[in-house]
Scaffold this motif. Structure first.
Motif, PDB file in Angstrom:
ATOM      1  N   GLU A  31       0.837  -1.206   0.000  1.00 59.85           N
ATOM      2  CA  GLU A  31       0.000   0.000   0.000  1.00 59.85           C
ATOM      3  C   GLU A  31       0.872   1.257   0.000  1.00 59.85           C
ATOM      4  O   GLU A  31       0.638   2.199  -0.768  1.00 59.85           O
ATOM      5  CB  GLU A  31      -0.929  -0.006   1.209  1.00 59.85           C
ATOM      6  N   MET A  32       1.895   1.290   0.850  1.00 59.02           N
ATOM      7  CA  MET A  32       2.770   2.465   0.921  1.00 59.02           C
ATOM      8  C   MET A  32       3.549   2.646  -0.383  1.00 59.02           C
ATOM      9  O   MET A  32       3.671   3.761  -0.896  1.00 59.02           O
ATOM     10  CB  MET A  32       3.741   2.342   2.099  1.00 59.02           C
ATOM     11  N   GLU A  33       4.045   1.564  -0.957  1.00 58.99           N
ATOM     12  CA  GLU A  33       4.770   1.643  -2.226  1.00 58.99           C
ATOM     13  C   GLU A  33       3.865   2.155  -3.335  1.00 58.99           C
ATOM     14  O   GLU A  33       4.273   3.005  -4.139  1.00 58.99           O
ATOM     15  CB  GLU A  33       5.348   0.277  -2.595  1.00 58.99           C
ATOM     16  N   ASN A  34       2.635   1.670  -3.399  1.00 56.56           N
ATOM     17  CA  ASN A  34       1.688   2.118  -4.425  1.00 56.56           C
ATOM     18  C   ASN A  34       1.352   3.593  -4.268  1.00 56.56           C
ATOM     19  O   ASN A  34       1.266   4.329  -5.256  1.00 56.56           O
ATOM     20  CB  ASN A  34       0.406   1.282  -4.391  1.00 56.56           C
ATOM     21  N   MET A  35       1.150   4.044  -3.031  1.00 59.28           N
ATOM     22  CA  MET A  35       0.817   5.451  -2.809  1.00 59.28           C
ATOM     23  C   MET A  35       1.991   6.359  -3.192  1.00 59.28           C
ATOM     24  O   MET A  35       1.790   7.413  -3.797  1.00 59.28           O
ATOM     25  CB  MET A  35       0.415   5.670  -1.352  1.00 59.28           C
ATOM     26  N   GLN A  36       3.207   5.937  -2.880  1.00 62.85           N
ATOM     27  CA  GLN A  36       4.372   6.738  -3.266  1.00 62.85           C
ATOM     28  C   GLN A  36       4.562   6.728  -4.777  1.00 62.85           C
ATOM     29  O   GLN A  36       4.854   7.760  -5.372  1.00 62.85           O
ATOM     30  CB  GLN A  36       5.624   6.223  -2.546  1.00 62.85           C
ATOM     31  N   HIS A  38       2.298   6.489  -7.044  1.00 58.51           N
ATOM     32  CA  HIS A  38       1.257   7.305  -7.677  1.00 58.51           C
ATOM     33  C   HIS A  38       1.310   8.773  -7.241  1.00 58.51           C
ATOM     34  O   HIS A  38       0.472   9.575  -7.658  1.00 58.51           O
ATOM     35  CB  HIS A  38      -0.121   6.706  -7.396  1.00 58.51           C
ATOM     36  N   GLY A  39       2.255   9.115  -6.386  1.00 56.26           N
ATOM     37  CA  GLY A  39       2.446  10.510  -5.997  1.00 56.26           C
ATOM     38  C   GLY A  39       1.403  11.057  -5.037  1.00 56.26           C
ATOM     39  O   GLY A  39       1.199  12.267  -4.976  1.00 56.26           O
TER      40      GLY A  39
END
Length: 90
Positions: A31-36, A38-39
């Motif tokens: 989740e954290m990797e995806n949010m980072q 996608h900016g």
């Protein structure tokens, strides 16, 4: 019969007591990797005097509709927006 695992785990403390906690921890990382990627999230040092909107993770087990077996572990980072005060924080 196996041990029943609830679909929703409300807190991180409870999640860490689950037998499949490693799968939830991996879901947090994803989740954290995806949010980072996608900016929509970045770590920052807050300026002095600024009230931060707190966050928390929510956890859910997704199940197969036919077999009822757990197929996926999800972790979502959510803002605790109820801590904001109109006219001060926004």
């Amino acid at each position: 019969l196996g041990t029943y695992l609830p679909d929703v785990v409300p807190t991180r403390r409870e999640m860490l007591q689950q037998p499949d906690k490693e799968l939830f921890i991996a879901a947090e990382r994803t989740e954290m990797e995806n949010m980072q990627r996608h900016g929509v999230f970045q770590w920052v040092v807050p300026p002095r005097g600024v009230r931060l909107v707190r966050t928390k993770f929510t956890y859910k087990r997704k199940r197969d509709a036919e077999t009822n077996e757990v197929t996926k572990h999800k972790a979502r980072l959510v803002a605790r927006g109820f801590t904001q005060i109109y006219g001060i924080d926004f």
